[in-house]
Design a protein around this motif. Structure first.
Motif, PDB file in Angstrom:
ATOM      1  N   ARG A 104       1.420  11.971   6.815  1.00  0.00           N
ATOM      2  CA  ARG A 104       1.983  10.816   6.102  1.00  0.00           C
ATOM      3  C   ARG A 104       2.846   9.966   7.027  1.00  0.00           C
ATOM      4  O   ARG A 104       2.807   8.744   6.974  1.00  0.00           O
ATOM      5  CB  ARG A 104       2.811  11.266   4.906  1.00  0.00           C
ATOM      6  CG  ARG A 104       1.966  11.675   3.756  1.00  0.00           C
ATOM      7  CD  ARG A 104       2.804  12.082   2.589  1.00  0.00           C
ATOM      8  NE  ARG A 104       1.910  12.714   1.635  1.00  0.00           N
ATOM      9  CZ  ARG A 104       2.102  12.733   0.362  1.00  0.00           C
ATOM     10  NH1 ARG A 104       3.175  12.194  -0.150  1.00  0.00           N
ATOM     11  NH2 ARG A 104       1.228  13.310  -0.437  1.00  0.00           N
ATOM     12  N   ARG A 105       3.631  10.625   7.877  1.00  0.00           N
ATOM     13  CA  ARG A 105       4.500   9.894   8.801  1.00  0.00           C
ATOM     14  C   ARG A 105       3.666   9.035   9.752  1.00  0.00           C
ATOM     15  O   ARG A 105       3.937   7.849   9.944  1.00  0.00           O
ATOM     16  CB  ARG A 105       5.377  10.864   9.588  1.00  0.00           C
ATOM     17  CG  ARG A 105       6.402  10.153  10.477  1.00  0.00           C
ATOM     18  CD  ARG A 105       7.172  11.136  11.349  1.00  0.00           C
ATOM     19  NE  ARG A 105       6.332  11.717  12.394  1.00  0.00           N
ATOM     20  CZ  ARG A 105       5.991  11.097  13.529  1.00  0.00           C
ATOM     21  NH1 ARG A 105       6.376   9.861  13.753  1.00  0.00           N
ATOM     22  NH2 ARG A 105       5.239  11.706  14.430  1.00  0.00           N
TER      23      ARG A 105
ATOM     24  N   GLY B 173       1.673   6.340   7.927  1.00  0.00           N
ATOM     25  CA  GLY B 173       2.600   5.302   7.484  1.00  0.00           C
ATOM     26  C   GLY B 173       2.962   4.289   8.558  1.00  0.00           C
ATOM     27  O   GLY B 173       3.530   3.245   8.265  1.00  0.00           O
TER      28      GLY B 173
ATOM     29  N   SER C  68      -2.718   1.090  -1.943  1.00  0.00           N
ATOM     30  CA  SER C  68      -2.472   0.458  -0.645  1.00  0.00           C
ATOM     31  C   SER C  68      -3.620   0.725   0.320  1.00  0.00           C
ATOM     32  O   SER C  68      -3.649   0.177   1.410  1.00  0.00           O
ATOM     33  CB  SER C  68      -1.149   0.943  -0.047  1.00  0.00           C
ATOM     34  OG  SER C  68      -1.177   2.334   0.152  1.00  0.00           O
TER      35      SER C  68
ATOM     36  N   ARG D 261       5.741  -0.499  -7.615  1.00  0.00           N
ATOM     37  CA  ARG D 261       6.386   0.723  -8.115  1.00  0.00           C
ATOM     38  C   ARG D 261       5.974   1.006  -9.557  1.00  0.00           C
ATOM     39  O   ARG D 261       5.659   2.143  -9.917  1.00  0.00           O
ATOM     40  CB  ARG D 261       7.904   0.603  -8.013  1.00  0.00           C
ATOM     41  CG  ARG D 261       8.429   0.749  -6.592  1.00  0.00           C
ATOM     42  CD  ARG D 261       9.957   0.777  -6.552  1.00  0.00           C
ATOM     43  NE  ARG D 261      10.549  -0.516  -6.855  1.00  0.00           N
ATOM     44  CZ  ARG D 261      10.684  -1.506  -5.980  1.00  0.00           C
ATOM     45  NH1 ARG D 261      10.267  -1.363  -4.743  1.00  0.00           N
ATOM     46  NH2 ARG D 261      11.241  -2.645  -6.336  1.00  0.00           N
TER      47      ARG D 261
ATOM     48  N   SER E 166       2.544   2.384 -10.048  1.00  0.00           N
ATOM     49  CA  SER E 166       2.395   3.718  -9.473  1.00  0.00           C
ATOM     50  C   SER E 166       3.059   4.784 -10.334  1.00  0.00           C
ATOM     51  O   SER E 166       2.897   5.972 -10.083  1.00  0.00           O
ATOM     52  CB  SER E 166       3.036   3.767  -8.081  1.00  0.00           C
ATOM     53  OG  SER E 166       2.394   2.887  -7.216  1.00  0.00           O
TER      54      SER E 166
ATOM     55  N   PHE F 274       2.997  -2.475   2.630  1.00  0.00           N
ATOM     56  CA  PHE F 274       3.471  -1.090   2.525  1.00  0.00           C
ATOM     57  C   PHE F 274       3.471  -0.510   3.932  1.00  0.00           C
ATOM     58  O   PHE F 274       2.446  -0.480   4.612  1.00  0.00           O
ATOM     59  CB  PHE F 274       2.539  -0.289   1.605  1.00  0.00           C
ATOM     60  CG  PHE F 274       3.087   1.047   1.208  1.00  0.00           C
ATOM     61  CD1 PHE F 274       4.184   1.146   0.369  1.00  0.00           C
ATOM     62  CD2 PHE F 274       2.499   2.213   1.669  1.00  0.00           C
ATOM     63  CE1 PHE F 274       4.697   2.378  -0.011  1.00  0.00           C
ATOM     64  CE2 PHE F 274       2.994   3.454   1.304  1.00  0.00           C
ATOM     65  CZ  PHE F 274       4.099   3.533   0.457  1.00  0.00           C
TER      66      PHE F 274
ATOM     67  N   ARG G 224       5.566   2.604   6.408  1.00  0.00           N
ATOM     68  CA  ARG G 224       6.512   3.726   6.509  1.00  0.00           C
ATOM     69  C   ARG G 224       7.034   4.144   5.148  1.00  0.00           C
ATOM     70  O   ARG G 224       8.241   4.335   4.952  1.00  0.00           O
ATOM     71  CB  ARG G 224       7.642   3.401   7.463  1.00  0.00           C
ATOM     72  CG  ARG G 224       7.163   3.210   8.884  1.00  0.00           C
ATOM     73  CD  ARG G 224       8.314   3.050   9.844  1.00  0.00           C
ATOM     74  NE  ARG G 224       7.789   2.927  11.189  1.00  0.00           N
ATOM     75  CZ  ARG G 224       8.313   2.177  12.118  1.00  0.00           C
ATOM     76  NH1 ARG G 224       9.389   1.455  11.867  1.00  0.00           N
ATOM     77  NH2 ARG G 224       7.768   2.125  13.303  1.00  0.00           N
ATOM     78  N   SER G 225       6.120   4.223   4.166  1.00  0.00           N
ATOM     79  CA  SER G 225       6.409   4.682   2.813  1.00  0.00           C
ATOM     80  C   SER G 225       7.380   3.776   2.051  1.00  0.00           C
ATOM     81  O   SER G 225       8.068   4.218   1.144  1.00  0.00           O
ATOM     82  CB  SER G 225       6.947   6.117   2.822  1.00  0.00           C
ATOM     83  OG  SER G 225       5.982   6.979   3.373  1.00  0.00           O
ATOM     84  N   ALA G 226       7.439   2.501   2.430  1.00  0.00           N
ATOM     85  CA  ALA G 226       8.308   1.553   1.744  1.00  0.00           C
ATOM     86  C   ALA G 226       7.635   0.188   1.673  1.00  0.00           C
ATOM     87  O   ALA G 226       6.775  -0.134   2.483  1.00  0.00           O
ATOM     88  CB  ALA G 226       9.648   1.437   2.470  1.00  0.00           C
TER      89      ALA G 226
END
Length: 156
Positions: free
Chosen positions: A7-8, A11, A34, A80, A83, A145, A147-149
């Protein structure tokens, strides 16, 4: 491989954020994705990856047509909300097409699609979508989207 590490690293690649939605039995059903990309110009195809654990996709794919809205920079709250759990369309302004696709107001691009094919891929399914109609607002920047933000693009 460690899923947190995957994920890292995954991302690090920024992507747009889409809402995939339709009327199902007269009720709006949708999700945020995404993992959306263009696939082919001839025929016009796009793809979106949906987690197999999704409880929304089995309902959504019953629809003959799906709307894909590319969320704009000011729509992080919709990313958000779509989701999450509960009423994903509470307070959301949208329109339904004659084919039953749901398109979100304020999005920077819209596509009217049908499911061409689904391809199993690990813990996800790749939904290959045929594009029937589309439009974009060139003056509206997309939501990103990364880095998970959620983020916005900035001019270089």
């Amino acid at each position: 491989m460690d899923s947190a590490e995957l994920r890292r690293v995954f991302g690090a690649f920024p992507s747009g954020v889409t809402a995939v939605a339709a009327l199902v039995d007269g009720v709006p059903v949708g999700l945020a994705a995404s993992s959306f990309t263009s696939v082919s110009l001839d025929p016009p195809l796009v793809s979106v990856c949906i987690g197999r654990a999704s409880s929304t996709w089995p309902r959504l794919r019953r629809s003959a047509r799906l709307g894909v809205s590319v969320l704009s920079a000011h729509q992080a709250h919709l990313g958000r909300q779509l989701s999450g759990r509960g009423d994903r369309f509470a307070g959301v302004t949208w329109r339904a097409t004659r084919g039953g696709e749901i398109l979100l107001d304020g999005a920077c691009a819209w596509l009217e699609c049908s499911v061409e094919r689904e391809i199993p891929a690990g813990d996800h399914d790749i939904a290959l979508l045929r594009v029937h109609a589309l439009d974009a607002d060139r003056d509206t920047p997309p939501l990103v989207f990364h880095r998970s933000a959620f983020a916005r693009l900035h001019a270089a």
